[in-house]
Scaffold this motif. Structure first.
Motif, PDB file in Angstrom:
ATOM      1  N   MET A  56       1.148  -3.991   3.862  1.00 11.44           N
ATOM      2  CA  MET A  56       0.707  -2.655   5.101  1.00 11.44           C
ATOM      3  C   MET A  56       1.930  -0.934   5.790  1.00 11.44           C
ATOM      4  N   SER A  57       1.511  -0.274   4.305  1.00  8.52           N
ATOM      5  CA  SER A  57       2.697   0.051   5.011  1.00  8.52           C
ATOM      6  C   SER A  57       2.581   1.354   5.960  1.00  8.52           C
ATOM      7  N   GLY A  80      -0.045   4.007   1.206  1.00 14.38           N
ATOM      8  CA  GLY A  80       0.322   4.333   2.689  1.00 14.38           C
ATOM      9  C   GLY A  80      -0.009   5.729   3.457  1.00 14.38           C
ATOM     10  N   SER A  81       0.023   5.987   3.883  1.00 14.03           N
ATOM     11  CA  SER A  81       0.190   7.956   4.797  1.00 14.03           C
ATOM     12  C   SER A  81       1.605   8.543   4.878  1.00 14.03           C
ATOM     13  N   GLN A  82       1.868   8.889   4.347  1.00 20.21           N
ATOM     14  CA  GLN A  82       3.232   9.336   5.074  1.00 20.21           C
ATOM     15  C   GLN A  82       3.793  10.979   4.482  1.00 20.21           C
ATOM     16  N   SER A  99      -4.369  -1.571  13.808  1.00 13.35           N
ATOM     17  CA  SER A  99      -5.052  -1.532  11.833  1.00 13.35           C
ATOM     18  C   SER A  99      -4.480  -2.865  11.005  1.00 13.35           C
ATOM     19  N   THR A 141      -3.605   5.094   8.791  1.00 15.24           N
ATOM     20  CA  THR A 141      -2.783   3.890   8.195  1.00 15.24           C
ATOM     21  C   THR A 141      -2.691   3.488   7.053  1.00 15.24           C
ATOM     22  N   LEU A 142      -4.232   3.032   6.986  1.00 18.55           N
ATOM     23  CA  LEU A 142      -4.912   3.343   4.816  1.00 18.55           C
ATOM     24  C   LEU A 142      -6.176   4.145   4.359  1.00 18.55           C
ATOM     25  N   ASP A 148      -5.865   3.557  -0.282  1.00 14.98           N
ATOM     26  CA  ASP A 148      -5.457   2.351  -0.314  1.00 14.98           C
ATOM     27  C   ASP A 148      -6.198   1.116  -0.112  1.00 14.98           C
ATOM     28  N   THR A 151       1.336  -0.846   0.157  1.00 10.60           N
ATOM     29  CA  THR A 151       0.173   0.422  -0.189  1.00 10.60           C
ATOM     30  C   THR A 151       0.245   0.923   0.434  1.00 10.60           C
TER      31      THR A 151
END
Ligand SMILES: Nc1ncnc2c1ncn2[C@@H]1O[C@H](COP(=O)(O)OP(=O)(O)OP(=O)(O)O)[C@@H](O)[C@H]1O
Ligand SMILES: CC(=O)C(=O)O
Ligand SMILES: [K+]
Ligand SMILES: [Mg+2]
Length: 576
Positions: free
Chosen positions: A287-288, A159-161, A295, A265-266, A270, A157
């Protein structure tokens, strides 16, 4: 076919509410000689009123009538080829994952990688379109169906960063010492110098003047000198480079300012990518930026209701927070990826080797497969040969007994992806054989995992069976498994002989592709253990892979009868 048999059967029938721990008595005869005779377990006289564990020895001929199974056995053609070339002991144990990108997405390149030993394809959903990913997945499925490969598919994924979306150039930009830059979430005209746009408007929340901003784990460093609204003015304190998509972290008094929890996280994207993965029949979701076990559990629950085919969830350890909650994350997940790229943004680079070792160790203890990822052979993105240091890094991951190694840009965009894969092959085979010679698996301590008696029996059987297999130097271990659990209990002991895991469940087969030393095979299985053993040995023999005089250790966890709550497991050593 004259098969000499020696066997240990263990069965338990649990009725008592508070089970007492059984004691196993294995006579010396049961593990040493090849043609000893003994007490044969009889199903119809098995006592039912109490918890019982019996260990029996079986004579050289099975007297049980076996149902004849249809002889169809699916073994990955690349593994079969390797087996023919190198023999049982030479079969590579460490699994190989390749990130597929534009450099290797054609049918020809994918086939080349599959032949080169790629066990799992990774698709990074950060890049490219869903249509592009769909084509790759369908090509892999075609290769599996039409050419006899067994390559699993993982989506990773986005992911959110927080990261850079624009720094004024499509390539890298030099950052000079003392230069002052504006960091903003606002879109800007690309010609405005010394400006960086980030993807998240809350990027500077909780950040103070005086904090340090570090780019990509050390590509360049800044001091925050002014905060206006959410914009930050920062002066470069350590010059370097801005790369496209650079990631950044904030530090205060030498410690990371942790803020990952601010983003989900997603993301919506994602979830849409996961839906897409379900519809395309993928085997793994990585899962990133996982931050907690919840999660993982949430995604696993979701997948169990939405996908008719089991999909395994791998947690990527790539933040300080996830490392701090490592055990609970490992326990909740089906496997782990040591995502050293992003991990290096949040922890000092010199800590990465020990963090990797810790993660691999915890995964070994909790019996979850672990992938070591990122920059393994980075120089091979451009050059056809690796640096000596890269080979040492790869070998170290193998020495730690990681289940799998992963290529990223080397295969996705590099010129020499197939060569990089060959380097992983060679380096892992070499280190595996050294570890065998040094008997290094004795350093693995096994933590008891099972709580129920039946689970503990399975663990003990596998631990003992591996000792028997190593001591007798059998050629292979055969295990019959519905969900891959018994195969994993073998794998975690890192046995010398390869583990041939026979299953009739396709998703179990694909999931076992990440497990060290396990060669998954798809075959029809019946409730009759003896029939399964006979048929699979004869099928392997008919392929010319087993010869007269070879020996195999056989373990089955397939329950013989469905009407009683009976768990039956047996170890047999067979000379073909
Ligand atoms: N499907 C793709 N299409 C185009 N380029 C890709 C694709 N997959 C990977 N790449 C390229 O390969 C490089 C390395 O790939 P990879 O996916 O490992 O990146 P990463 O940054 O390490 O992963 P992550 O984003 O999960 O942290 C990327 O920077 C990207 O340029
Ligand atoms: C693989 C990955 O996501 C990383 O190394 O950051
Ligand atoms: K990703
Ligand atoms: Mg990452």
């Amino acid at each position: 076919m004259a098969i000499t048999t020696n066997s240990i059967h263990m069965c338990s029938h649990v009725v008592a509410k508070t089970p007492k721990i059984p004691s196993f008595k294995l006579s010396e005869k049961s593990v040493s000689g090849v043609s000893c005779t003994g007490r044969k377990w009889k199903r119809n006289v098995f006592p039912r009123a109490q918890e019982t564990v019996q260990v029996g020895l079986e004579g050289s001929e099975s007297r049980r009538k076996s149902k004849v199974l249809e002889g169809n056995l699916e073994l990955d053609v690349a593994a079969e080829r390797e087996l023919r070339e190198k023999g049982f002991l030479g079969l590579r144990k460490t699994k190989l994952v390749c990130t597929v990108g534009p450099a290797c997405s054609s049918m020809e390149e994918l086939e080349r990688l599959a032949l080169g030993g790629m066990n799992v394809v990774r698709l990074n959903m950060c890049h490219n379109t869903r249509e592009w990913h769909r084509d790759v997945i369908r090509n892999i499925k075609r290769l599996n169906e039409e050419k006899g490969f067994c390559v699993s598919v993982m989506i990773d994924t986005e992911g959110s960063q927080i990261h850079v979306v624009d720094h004024g150039s499509p390539s890298s930009v030099k950052v000079e010492e003392g230069s002052v830059w504006l960091f903003t979430a606002e879109k800007f005209d690309g010609s405005r110098p010394l400006t960086v746009q980030t993807n998240y408007e809350g990027f500077s929340e909780g950040i103070n003047v005086g904090d340090e901003l570090v780019i990509d784990g050390g590509m360049a460093c800044f001091e925050v000198i002014e905060k206006i609204g959410s914009d930050l003015h920062c002066r470069c304190s350590d010059p370097g480079l801005f790369l496209p998509g650079a990631k950044f972290s904030f530090w205060r008094d030498g410690r990371l300012v942790q803020r990952n929890h601010e983003l989900p996280t997603l993301s919506h994207k994602d979830w849409a990518d996961i839906e897409f993965g379900i519809s395309e029949g993928i085997d793994f979701v990585a899962m990133s930026f996982v931050n907690d076990a919840d999660s993982i559990r949430h995604l696993k629950n979701y997948l169990s209701t939405k996908s008719c085919r089991p999909i395994k969830v791998l947690a990527k350890i790539e933040s300080l927070e996830s490392f701090q909650k490592l055990e609970e994350i490992v326990e909740a997940s089906d496997g782990i990826m040591v995502a050293r790229g992003d991990l290096g943004v949040e922890i000092p680079l010199e800590k990465i080797p020990t963090v990797q070792e810790d993660i691999v160790h915890v995964c070994r203890q909790l019996n979850k497969p672990v992938i070591v990822a990122s920059q393994l052979l980075e120089s091979m993105v451009e050059y056809p040969t690796p640096t000596r240091a890269e080979v040492a890094d790869v070998s170290e991951a193998v020495r730690q007994y990681a289940d799998a190694l992963m290529l990223s840009a080397e295969s996705a965009i590099g010129l020499y992806g197939h060569k990089a894969l060959a380097v992983l092959q060679m380096a892992s085979s070499r280190m595996e054989s050294w570890s065998r010679e040094e008997n290094r698996q004795r350093f693995l301590e096994q933590r008891q995992l099972g709580v129920s008696l039946i689970d503990r029996i399975a663990e003990q059987i596998c631990n003992s069976a591996v000792e028997i297999a190593n001591n007798l130097a059998v050629d292979a271990i055969f295990v019959y498994t519905k969900h891959g659990h018994m195969a994993s209990l073998f794998s975690r002991n890192r046995p010398n002989p390869p583990v041939f895991a026979f299953t009739d469940d396709d998703s179990t087969r694909m999931a076992m592709n990440l497990q060290w030393g396990v060669t998954p095979l798809l075959v029809d299985l019946s409730d009759d253990i003896e029939a399964n053993i006979k048929v699979t040995i004869s099928l392997i023999k008919s392929k010319g892979l087993l010869e007269e005089g070879d020996s195999v250790l056989v373990v089955s966890d397939v329950t013989p009868t469905v009407s009683t709550p009976l768990s039956f497991q047996s170890i047999q050593v067979k000379k073909v």
